[in-house]
Design a protein around this motif. Structure first.
Motif, PDB file in Angstrom:
ATOM      1  N   GLU A 177    -121.660 -14.158 -53.150  1.00 28.94           N
ATOM      2  CA  GLU A 177    -120.751 -13.718 -52.083  1.00 28.94           C
ATOM      3  C   GLU A 177    -121.112 -14.374 -50.757  1.00 28.94           C
ATOM      4  O   GLU A 177    -120.247 -14.797 -49.991  1.00 28.94           O
ATOM      5  CB  GLU A 177    -120.840 -12.194 -51.903  1.00 28.94           C
ATOM      6  N   LEU A 178    -122.427 -14.461 -50.507  1.00 25.10           N
ATOM      7  CA  LEU A 178    -122.869 -15.038 -49.245  1.00 25.10           C
ATOM      8  C   LEU A 178    -122.578 -16.537 -49.184  1.00 25.10           C
ATOM      9  O   LEU A 178    -122.179 -17.058 -48.145  1.00 25.10           O
ATOM     10  CB  LEU A 178    -124.371 -14.777 -49.067  1.00 25.10           C
ATOM     11  N   VAL A 179    -122.752 -17.207 -50.317  1.00 27.05           N
ATOM     12  CA  VAL A 179    -122.442 -18.642 -50.381  1.00 27.05           C
ATOM     13  C   VAL A 179    -120.965 -18.863 -50.042  1.00 27.05           C
ATOM     14  O   VAL A 179    -120.617 -19.764 -49.269  1.00 27.05           O
ATOM     15  CB  VAL A 179    -122.786 -19.216 -51.778  1.00 27.05           C
ATOM     16  N   THR A 180    -120.111 -17.996 -50.591  1.00 25.16           N
ATOM     17  CA  THR A 180    -118.677 -18.086 -50.284  1.00 25.16           C
ATOM     18  C   THR A 180    -118.442 -17.959 -48.784  1.00 25.16           C
ATOM     19  O   THR A 180    -117.658 -18.720 -48.198  1.00 25.16           O
ATOM     20  CB  THR A 180    -117.911 -16.964 -51.029  1.00 25.16           C
ATOM     21  N   LEU A 181    -119.125 -17.009 -48.178  1.00 23.85           N
ATOM     22  CA  LEU A 181    -118.964 -16.804 -46.734  1.00 23.85           C
ATOM     23  C   LEU A 181    -119.424 -18.037 -45.951  1.00 23.85           C
ATOM     24  O   LEU A 181    -118.734 -18.512 -45.043  1.00 23.85           O
ATOM     25  CB  LEU A 181    -119.753 -15.560 -46.299  1.00 23.85           C
ATOM     26  N   VAL A 182    -120.603 -18.562 -46.313  1.00 26.56           N
ATOM     27  CA  VAL A 182    -121.134 -19.715 -45.572  1.00 26.56           C
ATOM     28  C   VAL A 182    -120.201 -20.913 -45.721  1.00 26.56           C
ATOM     29  O   VAL A 182    -119.940 -21.637 -44.748  1.00 26.56           O
ATOM     30  CB  VAL A 182    -122.559 -20.068 -46.054  1.00 26.56           C
ATOM     31  N   ARG A 183    -119.659 -21.108 -46.932  1.00 24.27           N
ATOM     32  CA  ARG A 183    -118.741 -22.233 -47.125  1.00 24.27           C
ATOM     33  C   ARG A 183    -117.478 -22.053 -46.287  1.00 24.27           C
ATOM     34  O   ARG A 183    -116.938 -23.026 -45.754  1.00 24.27           O
ATOM     35  CB  ARG A 183    -118.413 -22.388 -48.602  1.00 24.27           C
ATOM     36  N   ALA A 184    -117.030 -20.794 -46.182  1.00 23.09           N
ATOM     37  CA  ALA A 184    -115.844 -20.528 -45.358  1.00 23.09           C
ATOM     38  C   ALA A 184    -116.133 -20.840 -43.894  1.00 23.09           C
ATOM     39  O   ALA A 184    -115.295 -21.390 -43.171  1.00 23.09           O
ATOM     40  CB  ALA A 184    -115.414 -19.073 -45.516  1.00 23.09           C
ATOM     41  N   VAL A 185    -117.342 -20.498 -43.445  1.00 28.44           N
ATOM     42  CA  VAL A 185    -117.727 -20.790 -42.053  1.00 28.44           C
ATOM     43  C   VAL A 185    -117.718 -22.294 -41.829  1.00 28.44           C
ATOM     44  O   VAL A 185    -117.161 -22.803 -40.856  1.00 28.44           O
ATOM     45  CB  VAL A 185    -119.129 -20.214 -41.740  1.00 28.44           C
ATOM     46  N   HIS A 197    -135.080 -20.398 -49.628  1.00 23.03           N
ATOM     47  CA  HIS A 197    -135.904 -20.527 -50.831  1.00 23.03           C
ATOM     48  C   HIS A 197    -135.062 -20.441 -52.089  1.00 23.03           C
ATOM     49  O   HIS A 197    -135.486 -20.862 -53.152  1.00 23.03           O
ATOM     50  CB  HIS A 197    -136.966 -19.415 -50.852  1.00 23.03           C
ATOM     51  N   VAL A 198    -133.868 -19.824 -51.973  1.00 22.65           N
ATOM     52  CA  VAL A 198    -132.981 -19.695 -53.139  1.00 22.65           C
ATOM     53  C   VAL A 198    -132.236 -21.023 -53.271  1.00 22.65           C
ATOM     54  O   VAL A 198    -131.163 -21.224 -52.705  1.00 22.65           O
ATOM     55  CB  VAL A 198    -132.004 -18.515 -52.955  1.00 22.65           C
ATOM     56  N   VAL A 199    -132.871 -21.956 -54.010  1.00 21.67           N
ATOM     57  CA  VAL A 199    -132.412 -23.342 -53.994  1.00 21.67           C
ATOM     58  C   VAL A 199    -130.982 -23.490 -54.495  1.00 21.67           C
ATOM     59  O   VAL A 199    -130.202 -24.254 -53.934  1.00 21.67           O
ATOM     60  CB  VAL A 199    -133.370 -24.237 -54.815  1.00 21.67           C
ATOM     61  N   HIS A 200    -130.588 -22.713 -55.520  1.00 23.98           N
ATOM     62  CA  HIS A 200    -129.240 -22.913 -56.060  1.00 23.98           C
ATOM     63  C   HIS A 200    -128.171 -22.474 -55.057  1.00 23.98           C
ATOM     64  O   HIS A 200    -127.052 -22.973 -55.093  1.00 23.98           O
ATOM     65  CB  HIS A 200    -129.082 -22.217 -57.409  1.00 23.98           C
ATOM     66  N   ALA A 201    -128.527 -21.560 -54.138  1.00 23.37           N
ATOM     67  CA  ALA A 201    -127.575 -21.207 -53.079  1.00 23.37           C
ATOM     68  C   ALA A 201    -127.328 -22.422 -52.187  1.00 23.37           C
ATOM     69  O   ALA A 201    -126.206 -22.700 -51.770  1.00 23.37           O
ATOM     70  CB  ALA A 201    -128.095 -20.036 -52.252  1.00 23.37           C
ATOM     71  N   LEU A 202    -128.400 -23.154 -51.920  1.00 27.01           N
ATOM     72  CA  LEU A 202    -128.275 -24.353 -51.081  1.00 27.01           C
ATOM     73  C   LEU A 202    -127.466 -25.435 -51.784  1.00 27.01           C
ATOM     74  O   LEU A 202    -126.537 -25.997 -51.217  1.00 27.01           O
ATOM     75  CB  LEU A 202    -129.668 -24.917 -50.758  1.00 27.01           C
ATOM     76  N   THR A 203    -127.835 -25.715 -53.040  1.00 27.62           N
ATOM     77  CA  THR A 203    -127.166 -26.817 -53.732  1.00 27.62           C
ATOM     78  C   THR A 203    -125.679 -26.525 -53.906  1.00 27.62           C
ATOM     79  O   THR A 203    -124.870 -27.448 -53.977  1.00 27.62           O
ATOM     80  CB  THR A 203    -127.817 -27.092 -55.102  1.00 27.62           C
ATOM     81  N   PRO A 223    -128.585 -33.664 -52.295  1.00 26.35           N
ATOM     82  CA  PRO A 223    -129.369 -32.593 -52.912  1.00 26.35           C
ATOM     83  C   PRO A 223    -129.958 -32.984 -54.261  1.00 26.35           C
ATOM     84  O   PRO A 223    -131.150 -32.760 -54.498  1.00 26.35           O
ATOM     85  CB  PRO A 223    -128.355 -31.460 -53.053  1.00 26.35           C
ATOM     86  N   ALA A 224    -129.151 -33.603 -55.115  1.00 30.74           N
ATOM     87  CA  ALA A 224    -129.653 -33.942 -56.454  1.00 30.74           C
ATOM     88  C   ALA A 224    -130.827 -34.915 -56.367  1.00 30.74           C
ATOM     89  O   ALA A 224    -131.823 -34.761 -57.084  1.00 30.74           O
ATOM     90  CB  ALA A 224    -128.517 -34.538 -57.277  1.00 30.74           C
ATOM     91  N   ASP A 225    -130.731 -35.909 -55.464  1.00 35.69           N
ATOM     92  CA  ASP A 225    -131.800 -36.889 -55.315  1.00 35.69           C
ATOM     93  C   ASP A 225    -133.078 -36.241 -54.802  1.00 35.69           C
ATOM     94  O   ASP A 225    -134.177 -36.540 -55.266  1.00 35.69           O
ATOM     95  CB  ASP A 225    -131.373 -37.998 -54.335  1.00 35.69           C
ATOM     96  N   VAL A 226    -132.906 -35.370 -53.798  1.00 31.67           N
ATOM     97  CA  VAL A 226    -134.079 -34.739 -53.193  1.00 31.67           C
ATOM     98  C   VAL A 226    -134.788 -33.852 -54.207  1.00 31.67           C
ATOM     99  O   VAL A 226    -136.016 -33.865 -54.330  1.00 31.67           O
ATOM    100  CB  VAL A 226    -133.677 -33.932 -51.939  1.00 31.67           C
ATOM    101  N   LEU A 227    -134.008 -33.108 -54.990  1.00 29.41           N
ATOM    102  CA  LEU A 227    -134.625 -32.214 -55.970  1.00 29.41           C
ATOM    103  C   LEU A 227    -135.278 -32.993 -57.113  1.00 29.41           C
ATOM    104  O   LEU A 227    -136.184 -32.484 -57.767  1.00 29.41           O
ATOM    105  CB  LEU A 227    -133.591 -31.233 -56.518  1.00 29.41           C
ATOM    106  N   ALA A 228    -134.817 -34.239 -57.329  1.00 22.79           N
ATOM    107  CA  ALA A 228    -135.393 -35.052 -58.392  1.00 22.79           C
ATOM    108  C   ALA A 228    -136.646 -35.787 -57.927  1.00 22.79           C
ATOM    109  O   ALA A 228    -137.398 -36.317 -58.744  1.00 22.79           O
ATOM    110  CB  ALA A 228    -134.353 -36.062 -58.885  1.00 22.79           C
ATOM    111  N   ASP A 229    -136.855 -35.813 -56.637  1.00 22.25           N
ATOM    112  CA  ASP A 229    -138.005 -36.520 -56.057  1.00 22.25           C
ATOM    113  C   ASP A 229    -139.312 -35.897 -56.569  1.00 22.25           C
ATOM    114  O   ASP A 229    -139.522 -34.693 -56.448  1.00 22.25           O
ATOM    115  CB  ASP A 229    -137.915 -36.402 -54.526  1.00 22.25           C
TER     116      ASP A 229
END
Lengths: 248, 288
Positions: A177-185, A197-203, A223-229
């Motif tokens: 729900e919060l991710v939806t809100l942030v994307r709307a913002v 710290h909740v990485v999947h929320a960020l990605t 994001p994908a590149d950084v997480l693969a580093d």
């Protein structure tokens, strides 16, 4: 690309022998979403404090919207268009939810009278807090408090919103729900810098991801590149699994 | 009937105590500062009025209208320069700063006006009264104090609950750091709160000086009454301060009716009893 909305150049800050930033450079473009990860003690909270003005760097400059704000106090930066949330929500507990947002609209947002009321009302609507508008902010649930943190940031009419671990402590459906809100913002054209710290929320949200460790960025990119580093995996992801959530 | 008179006089005196305590209550409610110079500020207002009445042709009512804005500006300036600096250093620092201010003010008054006891000549206003019957008469000045207290406290409550600056005052009182993040300058908001507090203390000081004599060293003993009114009513609550002032005035007046020598002591005992059995006060604080 247009000029950077936010630019940190050569930021250094230490408390005694503990360095929280050493020659840090960070830039954010208008409307961009930047996620920042990093192990505990990497300097993430200090970075936000330096951007928002709670902490003054030992050296380096903070430029916002073309102006050097390194020496501006926090309230002036808010008025200039920099909204922020706290990791642990800090509503004005004795005031209603509506009053909490109204204060932001009239101070940070610079709205007067009716315009302030309208901005506050529309912010509550957009952030899903309409039903609890008249409740005392101290009575809200954790998810509602997190929403109120974001809503207060929105009501200051920012061009950049700093989110400090807003997904921390929430259940999976609540994070969604919060991710939806942030994307709307962000869809309204507001740039986002999100420490989490909740990485999947960020990605699920950000265009760009950076990893902070030892007071400097050790990775910055898609994001994908950084997480693969490999360095990021070793520094952050490995540790996050064993130490769990950052409560500092 | 004599007892009824004592009750009514107590309410009038209590109104003045409440008005006097309002500034102390605001500064504590908004900034968590106990202003130990509060009593001395009232005395400064008395001497300022004395100087103006003596050296200018201003009538007393004009002096009141001049003194209040002077004190507001003084309050704002003092907060921004002296008090704000000490706020960051914790509660002890603000206590020491206001205690120091108290000593400085007393000595400046002593230097400028000598230690003599003074009175402010308020003419017929100070001596006239409404005679209800043979035993009960309500003095104009007493009624003025009570009305001023109620009007002031109602006005401040409306200001705090209805206006933009008032909302910011509640927000800054709740959490100054967050208030700055939402775009308000806590120092400015605190300055306004102090300006309001100083305006009320000036008005109270002027009414005190029309009712009774004063000298440069009387501030601390007056501060005690304001402090008692605030604590009896409940720290940080203005309605509580109004009730606390009335309770203190009533106690002193009624006890004085039976034994004048014990009046002030009785007030102290009520204060002690509240501290011991209801430390949150009669009306505990919600906001400001």
């Amino acid at each position: 690309m247009a000029a950077d909305l936010l630019a940190l150049r050569g930021i250094t800050k230490s408390f005694g022998r503990v360095g929280v930033a050493s020659g840090l450079d960070v830039t954010v473009s208008a409307g961009e979403t930047l996620g920042i990860v990093g192990p505990n003690g990497a300097g993430k909270s200090s970075l936000f404090a330096i951007i928002s003005g709670d902490l003054r760097p030992d050296s380096g400059t903070v430029t916002f919207d073309g102006t050097d704000v390194t020496r501006l106090p926090p309230h002036r930066r808010t008025r200039a268009g920099m909204g922020r949330t706290y990791q642990i929500p800090r509503p004005f507990e004795k005031m209603t939810v509506f009053e909490n947002v109204l204060v932001c609209a009239s101070e940070g947002g610079g709205r007067r009278k009716r315009a302030a009321l309208e901005l506050a009302a529309s912010t509550l609507e957009r952030s899903g807090l309409g039903p609890v508008a008249n409740a005392p902010a101290g009575s809200l649930t954790l998810l509602q408090r997190k929403r109120l943190e974001v809503a207060r940031g929105m009501a200051t009419d920012p061009s950049l919103l700093l989110l400090d671990e807003v997904a921390g402590g929430l259940t999976e459906p609540e994070v969604a729900e919060l991710v939806t809100l942030v994307r709307a913002v962000n869809a309204e054209g507001i740039a986002i810098v999100w420490i989490e710290h909740v990485v999947h929320a960020l990605t699920a949200t950000v265009d760009r991801l950076a990893c902070l460790a030892g007071g400097r960025l050790v990775a910055d990119g898609r994001p994908a590149d950084v997480l693969a580093d490999p360095l990021v995996r070793e520094l952050y992801l490995g540790q996050a699994v064993t130490t769990g959530e950052d409560v500092a | 009937m004599d007892l009824l008179n004592a009750v009514l006089q107590g309410l009038l005196l209590g109104g003045l105590y409440a008005l006097f305590a309002t500034g102390l209550s605001i500064m504590f409610g908004v900034m968590r500062i106990v202003n130990l110079a509060h009593g001395d500020l009232a005395v400064v207002a008395s001497f300022l009025a004395l100087a103006l009445v003596t050296n200018t042709f201003l009538p007393l009512w004009a002096v009141v209208l001049v003194a209040i804005p002077i004190f507001s500006v003084l309050g704002y300036a003092l907060q921004r320069t002296l008090i704000q600096r000490s706020l960051g250093a914790g509660p002890l620092a603000t206590l020491l700063v206001t205690f120091g201010l108290s000593i400085v003010l007393q000595n400046v008054l002593l230097e400028s006006f000598s230690a003599d006891t003074r009175t402010l000549e308020a003419g017929s206003f100070a001596t006239s009264a409404i005679e209800l019957n043979d035993t009960i008469s309500l003095s104009y000045i007493g009624l003025f104090g009570l009305v001023a207290a109620v009007v002031t406290i109602v006005a401040i409550q409306l200001f705090v609950s209805r206006t933009r600056t008032g909302r910011m005052m509640r927000a800054a009182s709740d959490d100054p750091e967050t208030a700055s993040v939402v775009g308000a300058s806590p120092a400015h908001i605190y300055g306004i709160a102090t300006a309001i507090a100083f305006a009320t203390v000036a008005l109270a000081g002027l009414i005190f000086s029309m009712r009774s004599s004063f000298d440069p060293s009387i501030g601390p003993s007056r501060l005690l009454f304001a402090f008692e009114a605030v604590v009896i009513g409940g720290l940080g609550s203005l309605w509580g301060t109004l009730l606390g002032g009335l309770a203190l005035g009533l106690t002193q007046s009624v006890v004085s009716h039976y034994d004048p020598a014990s009046a002030v002591l009785a007030g102290h005992l009520v204060f002690l009893a509240v501290l011991a059995f209801r430390p949150q006060g009669l009306i505990p604080a919600r906001a400001v």
